[in-house]
Write a protein that holds these residues in place. Structure first.
Motif, PDB file in Angstrom:
ATOM      1  N   ARG A 192       0.854  -1.195   0.000  1.00 25.88           N
ATOM      2  CA  ARG A 192       0.000   0.000   0.000  1.00 25.88           C
ATOM      3  C   ARG A 192       0.891   1.247   0.000  1.00 25.88           C
ATOM      4  NH1 ARG A 192      -3.133  -1.744   5.327  1.00 25.88           N
ATOM      5  NH2 ARG A 192      -0.929  -1.909   5.883  1.00 25.88           N
ATOM      6  N   GLU A 210      -1.626  -1.055  -4.153  1.00 21.65           N
ATOM      7  CA  GLU A 210      -2.712  -0.093  -3.968  1.00 21.65           C
ATOM      8  C   GLU A 210      -2.113   1.286  -3.731  1.00 21.65           C
ATOM      9  OE1 GLU A 210      -5.281  -1.208  -0.808  1.00 21.65           O
ATOM     10  OE2 GLU A 210      -5.878  -3.123  -1.707  1.00 21.65           O
ATOM     11  N   VAL A 264      -3.136   4.395  -1.791  1.00 19.05           N
ATOM     12  CA  VAL A 264      -4.170   4.709  -0.804  1.00 19.05           C
ATOM     13  C   VAL A 264      -4.257   6.194  -0.484  1.00 19.05           C
ATOM     14  CG1 VAL A 264      -4.020   2.422   0.234  1.00 19.05           C
ATOM     15  CG2 VAL A 264      -2.626   4.264   1.156  1.00 19.05           C
ATOM     16  N   CYS A 300      -6.059   6.637 -10.916  1.00 23.91           N
ATOM     17  CA  CYS A 300      -6.401   5.433 -10.151  1.00 23.91           C
ATOM     18  C   CYS A 300      -7.813   4.960 -10.466  1.00 23.91           C
ATOM     19  CB  CYS A 300      -6.248   5.706  -8.660  1.00 23.91           C
ATOM     20  SG  CYS A 300      -4.554   6.081  -8.137  1.00 23.91           S
ATOM     21  N   THR A 301      -8.770   5.872 -10.494  1.00 29.60           N
ATOM     22  CA  THR A 301     -10.155   5.461 -10.736  1.00 29.60           C
ATOM     23  C   THR A 301     -10.347   4.994 -12.173  1.00 29.60           C
ATOM     24  OG1 THR A 301     -10.763   7.776 -11.179  1.00 29.60           O
ATOM     25  CG2 THR A 301     -11.063   6.947  -8.929  1.00 29.60           C
ATOM     26  N   ARG A 314      -9.435   1.313  -9.871  1.00 27.36           N
ATOM     27  CA  ARG A 314      -9.023   1.217  -8.469  1.00 27.36           C
ATOM     28  C   ARG A 314      -9.804   2.213  -7.615  1.00 27.36           C
ATOM     29  NH1 ARG A 314      -3.920  -1.135  -8.684  1.00 27.36           N
ATOM     30  NH2 ARG A 314      -3.688  -2.098 -10.753  1.00 27.36           N
ATOM     31  N   LYS A 315      -9.784   1.987  -6.326  1.00 27.45           N
ATOM     32  CA  LYS A 315     -10.409   2.908  -5.387  1.00 27.45           C
ATOM     33  C   LYS A 315      -9.676   4.240  -5.399  1.00 27.45           C
ATOM     34  CE  LYS A 315     -11.561   3.358  -0.480  1.00 27.45           C
ATOM     35  NZ  LYS A 315     -11.465   2.710   0.871  1.00 27.45           N
ATOM     36  N   ALA A 316     -10.417   5.315  -5.309  1.00 30.61           N
ATOM     37  CA  ALA A 316      -9.804   6.645  -5.297  1.00 30.61           C
ATOM     38  C   ALA A 316      -8.978   6.832  -4.035  1.00 30.61           C
ATOM     39  CB  ALA A 316     -10.871   7.724  -5.381  1.00 30.61           C
ATOM     40  N   GLU A 332      -7.157   8.768  -0.931  1.00 29.48           N
ATOM     41  CA  GLU A 332      -7.442   9.971  -0.146  1.00 29.48           C
ATOM     42  C   GLU A 332      -6.470  11.077  -0.552  1.00 29.48           C
ATOM     43  OE1 GLU A 332      -9.894  10.511   2.075  1.00 29.48           O
ATOM     44  OE2 GLU A 332     -10.707   8.525   1.568  1.00 29.48           O
TER      45      GLU A 332
END
Length: 467
Positions: free
Chosen positions: A66, A90, A92, A109-110, A114-116, A118
């Motif tokens: 991460r 990832e 993060v 990322c999106t 993948r998850k956006a 922070e």
């Protein structure tokens, strides 16, 4: 840093790498291969003593690595793209003082499914808040130089491994603080020197390990790159990278050439840098460029440039080997890092990469390095070279660097180079200036390993399968 044979500017190369990486991550990430014995031998870190030293200390194993990335300009987004192109990664969190740049990183990322991550954009120290998260394994900084050390310190003190673009420190005091913090926190602090992972560099490293060069005697390293247009831009690196030229007369960027040479010579693996002698030519390049390109009402006319155009330094190692180290980014020239190595049995000269081995057929003539790659090309390049060229900047070396970092963290291996290497490769920024001020007197390198270099050794053949 740019590809040695490309006519493009650094900015165009970085923009192209970032765009290519952004496009590449829409595809399925590259499968992470298990490292082989060949890889471990060629890039072997010193044996871990466990006595508080970071020499050879392995990462803990990570099922997923991460990352947080601080600095999301052209270089930061290129790094993100390369990391997202590798399985088991990832992103993060990201941080930048420019919210629009951080958002571009989020969009990368999106878009890759993948998850956006922070976002941290609340001022230039918001990386400190980012580092406190409990879901980060590695903080990567691609900020301007003055922030490299502060970001690394914040990351380690918060319990995170970390890596930085080059150089990792600008003063001897900063270098020592990074070493001591790494040892105290038991967190790796790496300088992400992509040139150590170039195809030619790893091929030559493998030939060194095989004994092709015989006794190693002398090496040459440099950063010779016409950056005048970029230094005077009103965006990106032009907003900050010119200012060191107004403050210091030294080698401002030693690591791209010095890192690979240090690997060849086994620095901190049975040898170390002992002292340096440095001198600079007069300054002319930036002043003359300003005269040719800047309007007379430009604020840049109030600047005075202190850095001599060509800095030339000589490093002596504890074993008596010599290294020529040069820096010039303000004059017209083809790109070169010199990247030369002289041994008692062979000599390598780069740009173009070529080799002469004693007694070779045809007499004293160069042979292209490419002729030796069938036998000596590094397994990282034979295994994932095509992916690297597709997904990574600077000819693929950036992807190889990211791939190898993730591989080491997933498998629980020691990194290929460590905080002691990062400190020693960066500290000429400070030491060369001291030598120049003293009339080119010798200036001693700190022994960042506190003597441990004597008992750690670089791997040697014939344990490597030549293939």
């Amino acid at each position: 840093m740019s590809d040695a044979h490309s006519p493009l500017t650094r900015r165009e190369l970085l923009a192209g790498a970032a765009a290519a990486a952004a496009a590449a991550v829409t595809a399925t990430p590259a499968r992470l291969l298990a490292s082989t014995d060949d890889w471990r031998v060629d890039l072997m870190a010193p044996t871990w003593s466990g006595n508080g030293s970071m020499l050879g200390m392995p990462f803990e194993k990570h099922g997923t690595v991460r990352f947080a990335v601080v600095g999301t300009g052209l270089r930061g987004r290129s790094v993100i793209g390369e990391l997202l192109a590798i399985e088991g990664v990832e992103i993060v969190a990201v941080a930048d003082i420019a919210p629009e740049k951080a958002q571009r990183a989020v969009d990368m990322c999106t878009k890759a499914g993948r998850k956006a991550p922070e976002v941290y954009t609340n001022g230039e120290r918001d990386y400190e808040r980012l580092a406190q998260r409990n879901d980060i394994d590695f903080v990567y900084t691609a900020t301007p130089w003055p922030f490299h050390t502060p970001v690394m310190l914040a990351a380690m003190k918060a319990g995170k491994h970390c890596g930085s673009e080059v150089p990792i420190a600008l003063t001897t005091e900063q270098a020592w603080e990074l070493v001591e913090t790494s040892e105290k926190t038991k967190r790796h602090c790496l300088m992400m020197e992509n040139c150590c992972y170039g195809n030619s560099e790893l091929t030559v490293l493998r030939m060194v390990r095989e004994g092709v060069f015989g006794t190693l005697l002398h090496a040459e390293a440099a950063y010779l790159h016409d950056l005048r247009a970029i230094l005077f831009e009103n965006r990106d690196e032009g907003l900050w990278r010119r200012f060191p030229h107004t403050q210091h007369d030294t080698n401002l960027y030693p690591t791209h050439g010095l890192g690979p040479v240090a690997q060849y010579l086994g620095i901190h693996r049975g040898d170390r840098f002992d002292y340096v002698v440095s001198m600079s030519s007069p300054e002319a390049g930036l002043t003359e460029w300003r005269e040719q390109t800047e309007p007379k009402d430009s604020a840049k006319w109030r600047e005075t440039y202190k850095t001599g155009d060509m800095n030339t330094s000589l490093i002596k190692t504890a074993k008596g080997r010599t290294i020529l180290l040069q820096h010039d980014v303000v004059n017209p020239r083809p790109y070169s890092r010199l990247n030369n190595l002289q041994g008692s049995k062979a000599v390598f000269n780069d740009y173009p990469p070529r080799l002469y081995i004693d007694g070779a057929p045809g007499g004293e003539r160069w042979t292209p390095l490419a002729n030796f790659k069938g036998k000596y090309e590094h397994p990282l390049w034979t295994a994932v070279g095509d992916l690297a060229r597709k997904n990574g900047g600077h000819g693929g070396m950036d992807f190889i660097m990211a791939y190898r970092l993730v591989q080491c963290m997933r498998e629980g291996l020691a990194p290929d180079f460590d905080v002691y290497d990062a400190a020693a490769w960066s500290v000429p920024y400070a030491l060369c200036e001291q030598s120049i001020r003293k009339g080119s007197a010798p200036v001693k390198f700190p022994d960042f390993t506190r003597g441990a270099w004597r008992t750690s050794t670089a791997p040697q053949g014939p344990s490597i399968a030549a293939g």
